[in-house]
Design an enzyme around this catalytic site. Structure first.
Site, short mmCIF file in Angstrom:
data_model
loop_
_atom_site.label_atom_id
_atom_site.label_comp_id
_atom_site.label_asym_id
_atom_site.label_seq_id
_atom_site.Cartn_x
_atom_site.Cartn_y
_atom_site.Cartn_z
N GLU A 13 -16.56 67.73 19.19
CA GLU A 13 -17.01 68.66 18.14
C GLU A 13 -17.25 70.06 18.70
O GLU A 13 -17.02 71.06 18.03
CB GLU A 13 -18.29 68.11 17.50
CG GLU A 13 -18.86 68.92 16.35
CD GLU A 13 -17.96 68.95 15.11
OE1 GLU A 13 -16.90 68.31 15.11
OE2 GLU A 13 -18.32 69.66 14.15
N THR B 173 -8.43 76.70 2.63
CA THR B 173 -9.05 76.22 3.88
C THR B 173 -9.13 74.70 3.95
O THR B 173 -9.46 74.13 4.98
CB THR B 173 -10.44 76.86 4.06
OG1 THR B 173 -10.88 76.61 5.39
CG2 THR B 173 -11.45 76.30 3.07
C1 DMJ Z 1 -12.71 71.25 5.97
O1 DMJ Z 1 -13.43 70.79 4.90
C2 DMJ Z 1 -12.34 72.67 5.75
O2 DMJ Z 1 -11.31 72.97 6.61
C3 DMJ Z 1 -13.46 73.61 6.00
O3 DMJ Z 1 -13.06 74.96 5.93
C4 DMJ Z 1 -14.16 73.37 7.29
N1 DMJ Z 1 -13.71 72.20 7.95
C5 DMJ Z 1 -13.51 71.02 7.23
C6 DMJ Z 1 -12.81 69.98 8.06
O4 DMJ Z 1 -13.15 69.99 9.39
#
Ligand code: DMJ
Length: 651
Positions: free
Chosen positions: A517, A628
């Site tokens: 992590e 994202t």
């Molecule tokens: C996802 O839900 C999205 O990418 C978010 O922006 C942050 N990271 C998590 C997955 O690790």
């Protein structure tokens, strides 16, 4: 003496009445004309008054007047006593004339009996009500509640016609079969992994937000509230579509059609709901053309809007845990004294612009532009954006800047706002360039071993630790290379490659070949986790995401190689009979499972892996921008179309 009767009216004097009335020497027997006229006037005024009184006096006074006698005359007399109240308070009976004492007493008694009977009946009824069991009352309340919910549901699912808008250019939504057989084999393997993840969820967690693959049951976290919103289904359907898993896609679509319901009292994270649900639904709509996804996205978006609607703009704009039903928002308790988080209020732009485009409602666009304007006005320490903003004071909270958790997708969405606008949103591009320039200056360093890493800035001090989440930035730098100022495209592509390399190292230096992590670059440590609580891998996508972008921009085979290593490690160490699970320690050869199959594993990790082994004509980057959560949204080539609430596009 002649009577003057027929004489002309004018100029006549009224003669005296009689000689006997002589004491009134001028007394006349007749009236003068003018006097007659006055009398006539008075008479007509009196008649008008009486007439008016009849029509304009209040009803009861009219009735009183008519009650005086008409009742006796018009209503047949049945000799019932009339009640009245004596001054003493005693009830007395007014008998009709001619009744004797005996009759009075009888009437009195019968009235008493009647009153007593009435009282007893009322008492009985009250007792009856009280006797109703608590269960009965509860059941009644529940029935009422259900009725209200039903009404709300009806309101929600009712067809809301949306304005017809031209469908953006949607190309390369399927196929992408690679010409090389070994690559195709790898791609097939990824599809098989997706099927295993989906089938397991289908079997053990259907309708729940996520799956517990060891316990083989549903799972949820507080980001979705306590309700079952089928997060995995919504997050995964576009991946199923892209992979050509048509039956599974249909299954997911059916569930969404029949069960995805936002009339629940769920306390949800606006950020998570936006990126996973709205993003997922919009992507599924654009890929498949199925209207239901668009309608559900819009219904959900309407539920999110109240988060922005409190009287104090600043507060409303930055409250990001929302109760669906009441529209009341709050912030996470853990975030620097209830602060708002940069990556949360800064990760709405892509989805909200599409919502305005599809609905014609300017509200979505205006909300995100308002956030952008507020941020533009604020001073930034060292040109950096702190992760926390206090919604009450409108000032930055703790000065902590990161490209990993809490900050990440804010930068990503600045770049993607520009790309999604067909590169017309130059304000977003400029903001991105400035932010990245400051990040490079203060946060990006090379380790002693030559690994480029992105550290975290805490109150003027650089912590030499990089989060797994920050690994996405390799892909972001590569994606933003074209169009960067001062001809620095090569530099940013190189920076992307260096980050990809560092993140690969963080995987390669573990026992399981899966990344932790967070990892350190300090005291001789290079890309390894130190703390026990930073050694876990929860099926995250960011490193693979960066491999895919780098592959698309360079076609360097090492990225496919690295992606394949990660896929094999996931299949080997995270796969269980009930799906895929995160692991608690990537440095242990005998890891324990966290027993969660995250929805982003299906939305992102497996999608990026599949794209990595597909040809570039599947979702070409000229036409698609990934949110994202890896949900692809088409570039809006608006041309002459102006988004409601926006200025005409500047080229
Ligand atoms: C996802 O839900 C999205 O990418 C978010 O922006 C942050 N990271 C998590 C997955 O690790």
């Amino acid at each position: 003496m002649t009577t003057p009767a027929l004489l002309p009216l004018s100029g006549r004097r009224i003669p005296t009445l009689s000689p006997g009335a002589s004491s009134f020497p001028h007394h006349r027997a007749t009236l003068r004309l003018s006097e007659k006229f006055i009398l006539l006037l008075i008479l007509s005024a009196f008649i008008t008054l009486c007439f008016g009184a009849f029509f304009f006096l209040p009803d009861n006074s009219k009735h009183k007047r008519f009650d005086l006698g008409l009742e006796d005359v018009l209503i047949p007399h049945i000799d019932t006593p009339k009640e009245g109240k004596h001054a003493s308070g005693q009830v007395i009976i007014h008998g009709q004339g001619g009744h004797d004492e005996h009759r009075h007493r009888e009437e009195e008694e019968s009235l008493r009996d009647k009153i007593r009977a009435d009282h007893e009946r009322a008492l009985q009824e009250a007792k009856e009500k009280l006797r109703k069991s608590r269960e009965e009352l509860k059941a009644e309340i529940q029935t009422e509640k259900n009725k209200v919910m039903e009404d709300l549901k009806k309101k929600d699912v009712g067809p809301k016609p949306l304005p017809p808008v031209p469908m953006p250019k949607v190309v390369g939504v399927s196929d992408g079969e690679p010409p090389e057989p070994d690559v195709k084999e790898k791609r097939d393997k990824i599809r098989e992994m997706m099927k295993h993840a989906w089938d397991s969820y289908r079997q053990y967690g259907w309708g729940h937000n996520e799956l517990k693959p060891i316990a083989k049951k549903g799972h949820s976290t507080n980001i979705f509230g306590s309700s079952q919103l089928g997060a995995t289904i919504v997050d995964a359907v576009d991946t199923l579509y892209i992979m050509g898993l048509h039956e599974e896609f249909k299954d997911g679509q059916e569930w969404i059609e029949q069960n995805l319901d936002f009339s629940v009292n769920a306390e949800v994270s606006v950020f998570e709901v936006n990126i996973r649900f709205i993003g997922g639904l919009l992507a599924a709509y654009y890929l498949s053309g199925q209207e239901v996804f668009k309608l559900k996205a819009v219904q959900l978006a309407e539920k999110l809007l109240p988060a922005f609607n409190t009287p104090h703009c600043l507060i409303s704009l930055f409250l990001f845990v929302l109760v669906f039903f009441s529209g009341v928002g709050r912030n996470w308790g853990w975030a620097s004294a209830g602060s708002s988080i940069l990556a949360e209020f800064g990760t709405l732009h892509m989805e909200f612009v599409h919502l305005t485009y599809l609905t014609g409602n300017p509200a979505y666009y205006q909300k995100v532009m308002h956030i952008r304007k507020l941020l533009a006005k604020m001073d930034r320490p060292n040109g950096l954006y702190p992760n926390y903003l206090n919604p009450r004071t409108g000032r930055w909270g703790q000065h902590h800047t990161s490209v990993g958790g809490l900050g990440d997708s804010f930068y990503e969405y600045l770049l993607k706002a520009w790309l999604m606008s067909d590169k017309t949103d130059t304000e977003a591009r400029k903001t991105y360039d400035d932010a990245i320039e400051a990040i490079e200056r203060h946060l990006i360093r090379k380790s002693n071993g030559g690994l480029t890493f992105i550290g975290e800035w805490k109150n003027g001090h650089l912590e030499r630790k990089m989060g797994h989440l920050a690994c996405f930035a390799g892909g972001m730098f590569a994606l933003g290379a074209d169009g960067s100022p001062d001809d620095k495209a090569g530099h940013y592509l190189q920076l992307g490659a260096e980050i990809a390399h560092t993140c690969h190292e963080s995987y390669d230096r573990t026992v399981l070949k899966l990344g932790p992590e967070a990892f350190k670059f300090d005291s001789g440590l290079e890309a390894v986790a130190v703390r026990q609580n930073e050694k876990y891998y929860i099926l995250r996508p960011e490193v693979i995401e960066t491999y895919w972008y780098m592959w698309r921009f360079t076609h360097d085979p090492k990225y496919r190689q690295w992606g394949w290593e990660a896929a094999q490690a996931i299949d080997k160490y995270c796969r269980v009979s009930g799906g895929f699970s995160g692991v608690k320690d990537v440095y242990s050869s005998n890891p324990t499972y966290d027993d969660v199959q995250q929805s982003f594993f299906l939305a992102e990790t497996l999608k990026y892996l599949y794209l990595l082994f597909s040809s570039d004509d599947l979702l070409p980057l000229e036409n698609w921008v990934f949110n994202t959560e890896a949900h692809p949204l088409p570039v809006l080539h608006l041309g002459n179309i102006t988004l409601p609430g926006s200025e005409p596009a500047q080229r």
